[in-house]
Design an enzyme around this catalytic site. Sequence first.
Site, PDB file in Angstrom:
ATOM      1  N   SER A  62     -38.346  54.233  25.946  1.00  0.00           N
ATOM      2  CA  SER A  62     -37.867  54.557  24.484  1.00  0.00           C
ATOM      3  C   SER A  62     -38.709  53.689  23.581  1.00  0.00           C
ATOM      4  O   SER A  62     -38.757  52.383  23.836  1.00  0.00           O
ATOM      5  CB  SER A  62     -36.698  54.556  24.325  1.00  0.00           C
ATOM      6  N   HIS A  91     -38.420  70.066  30.647  1.00  0.00           N
ATOM      7  CA  HIS A  91     -38.723  68.675  30.444  1.00  0.00           C
ATOM      8  C   HIS A  91     -40.300  68.431  29.997  1.00  0.00           C
ATOM      9  O   HIS A  91     -41.080  68.935  30.575  1.00  0.00           O
ATOM     10  CB  HIS A  91     -38.689  68.037  31.945  1.00  0.00           C
ATOM     11  N   HIS A 126     -35.383  61.405  34.800  1.00  0.00           N
ATOM     12  CA  HIS A 126     -34.179  60.456  34.939  1.00  0.00           C
ATOM     13  C   HIS A 126     -33.203  61.107  35.939  1.00  0.00           C
ATOM     14  O   HIS A 126     -33.095  62.449  36.188  1.00  0.00           O
ATOM     15  CB  HIS A 126     -33.376  60.249  33.577  1.00  0.00           C
ATOM     16  N   TYR A 176     -29.911  61.248  35.868  1.00  0.00           N
ATOM     17  CA  TYR A 176     -28.750  61.979  35.099  1.00  0.00           C
ATOM     18  C   TYR A 176     -29.336  63.420  34.861  1.00  0.00           C
ATOM     19  O   TYR A 176     -28.515  64.096  34.623  1.00  0.00           O
ATOM     20  CB  TYR A 176     -28.303  61.370  34.000  1.00  0.00           C
ATOM     21  N   GLU A 177     -30.582  63.790  34.666  1.00  0.00           N
ATOM     22  CA  GLU A 177     -30.755  65.015  34.553  1.00  0.00           C
ATOM     23  C   GLU A 177     -30.573  65.830  35.673  1.00  0.00           C
ATOM     24  O   GLU A 177     -30.694  67.259  35.389  1.00  0.00           O
ATOM     25  CB  GLU A 177     -32.279  65.343  34.010  1.00  0.00           C
ATOM     26  N   ALA A 237     -35.469  51.372  27.480  1.00  0.00           N
ATOM     27  CA  ALA A 237     -34.399  50.823  26.622  1.00  0.00           C
ATOM     28  C   ALA A 237     -33.369  50.207  27.595  1.00  0.00           C
ATOM     29  O   ALA A 237     -33.295  51.043  28.106  1.00  0.00           O
ATOM     30  CB  ALA A 237     -34.167  51.751  25.556  1.00  0.00           C
ATOM     31  N   MET A 239     -30.321  53.186  32.657  1.00  0.00           N
ATOM     32  CA  MET A 239     -30.405  54.456  33.351  1.00  0.00           C
ATOM     33  C   MET A 239     -31.622  54.809  34.149  1.00  0.00           C
ATOM     34  O   MET A 239     -31.821  56.017  34.532  1.00  0.00           O
ATOM     35  CB  MET A 239     -29.720  55.779  32.559  1.00  0.00           C
ATOM     36  N   SER A 240     -32.408  53.839  34.455  1.00  0.00           N
ATOM     37  CA  SER A 240     -33.799  53.978  34.864  1.00  0.00           C
ATOM     38  C   SER A 240     -34.319  52.753  35.673  1.00  0.00           C
ATOM     39  O   SER A 240     -33.552  52.009  35.936  1.00  0.00           O
ATOM     40  CB  SER A 240     -34.849  54.532  34.006  1.00  0.00           C
ATOM     41  N   ASN A 270     -29.555  48.014  22.122  1.00  0.00           N
ATOM     42  CA  ASN A 270     -28.327  47.770  21.462  1.00  0.00           C
ATOM     43  C   ASN A 270     -27.532  46.724  22.354  1.00  0.00           C
ATOM     44  O   ASN A 270     -27.898  46.624  23.453  1.00  0.00           O
ATOM     45  CB  ASN A 270     -27.758  49.289  21.801  1.00  0.00           C
ATOM     46  N   HIS A 312     -26.967  57.594  20.902  1.00  0.00           N
ATOM     47  CA  HIS A 312     -28.379  57.650  21.081  1.00  0.00           C
ATOM     48  C   HIS A 312     -29.351  57.283  20.013  1.00  0.00           C
ATOM     49  O   HIS A 312     -30.598  56.808  20.172  1.00  0.00           O
ATOM     50  CB  HIS A 312     -28.690  58.982  21.803  1.00  0.00           C
TER      51      HIS A 312
HETATM   52  N1  HPA Z   1     -26.094  51.734  28.409  1.00  0.00           N
HETATM   53  C1  HPA Z   1     -27.284  52.203  29.342  1.00  0.00           C
HETATM   54  N2  HPA Z   1     -28.496  52.664  29.123  1.00  0.00           N
HETATM   55  C2  HPA Z   1     -28.754  52.376  27.851  1.00  0.00           C
HETATM   56  C3  HPA Z   1     -27.957  51.629  27.054  1.00  0.00           C
HETATM   57  C4  HPA Z   1     -26.825  51.241  27.474  1.00  0.00           C
HETATM   58  O1  HPA Z   1     -26.200  50.528  26.465  1.00  0.00           O
HETATM   59  N3  HPA Z   1     -29.105  51.404  25.866  1.00  0.00           N
HETATM   60  C5  HPA Z   1     -30.208  52.283  26.230  1.00  0.00           C
HETATM   61  N4  HPA Z   1     -30.157  52.901  27.321  1.00  0.00           N
END
Ligand code: HPA
Length: 282
Positions: free
Chosen positions: A31, A62, A84, A86-87, A114, A212-213, A236, A248
């Site tokens: 990201s 995708h 990903h 999760y997809e 990210a 998540m990656s 974040n 997001h």
């Molecule tokens: N958690 C999981 N995945 C993320 C986060 C988070 O806080 N921020 C960016 N990707």
Amino acid sequence: MNSVSEKLTKCYESVRSRTGFTPKAALILGSGLGDYADGIRVEDTLDYHDIGGFPVSTVQGHKGRFIFGYVGEVPVVCMQGRIHYYEGYEMSDVVLPVRLMKMMGAETLFLTNAAGGIQLGMRAGDFMLIKGQIASFVPSPLRGPNIDELGVRFPDMSQIYDPGLQRIVKRAAVKLGIELREGVYLQLPGPQYESPQEIAMCRTLGADAVGMSTACEAVAARHMGMRVLGISCISNLACGISPVPLSHKEVQEVADRVAPQFKALVTEVIINMAKEQEEGGC
Ligand code: HPA
């Protein structure tokens, strides 16, 4: 040949029918880095959709492509849009592009993402050099019959992130005046953000950032003997540390805000990586 291996061969042949480009390094754009390729000398692009057998979801269409080009004088392949877990993909499909980029010629994998910050004192917009990882919460991409042509059945994971490359990142950050944190990245399956209790667990386990990656991609890369480096953009503070609910949109906004610095760091690292390799360093 097993089905994972067959799919990989099919994809490789499809790529090679369209481009003969031989990258030295592979880069996965997380990201904020989505438009990194705008700043490189692009030679060729290849949509995932146009690669026979490539795992693209027909449901969500995708978007993603490989970009072939030069960062300075270094031939690179960039993944604009990663796959990903999760997809809904199998883990072997999630890491298929990593394997493919190695087969194209890339010896080094540069991972960016990210992530949510857990380490004390972290702020949104910080960068974290990944020193180690916890991948135990997602299935291994190496599960199933081993593909002997790629690597051994039980690969060592004692030093996933290359120490020499880490030194280059640290030097590049100093040169650019970018404050760089260091820590352990933990991958969770997602797509939901974590609960405060899960973040407390991650912290207890020794994680400094969560996402998540990345960790699964690093495992597949090390299986093949690639040199791996990774940098997280702390988009974040993780749930429970952040005083506000996660969204997001917030994650994307912070990643976009610090993208110019992130891009400069990535470029500086790639150029220095190649220089040191030429000089027989790292
Ligand atoms: N958690 C999981 N995945 C993320 C986060 C988070 O806080 N921020 C960016 N990707």
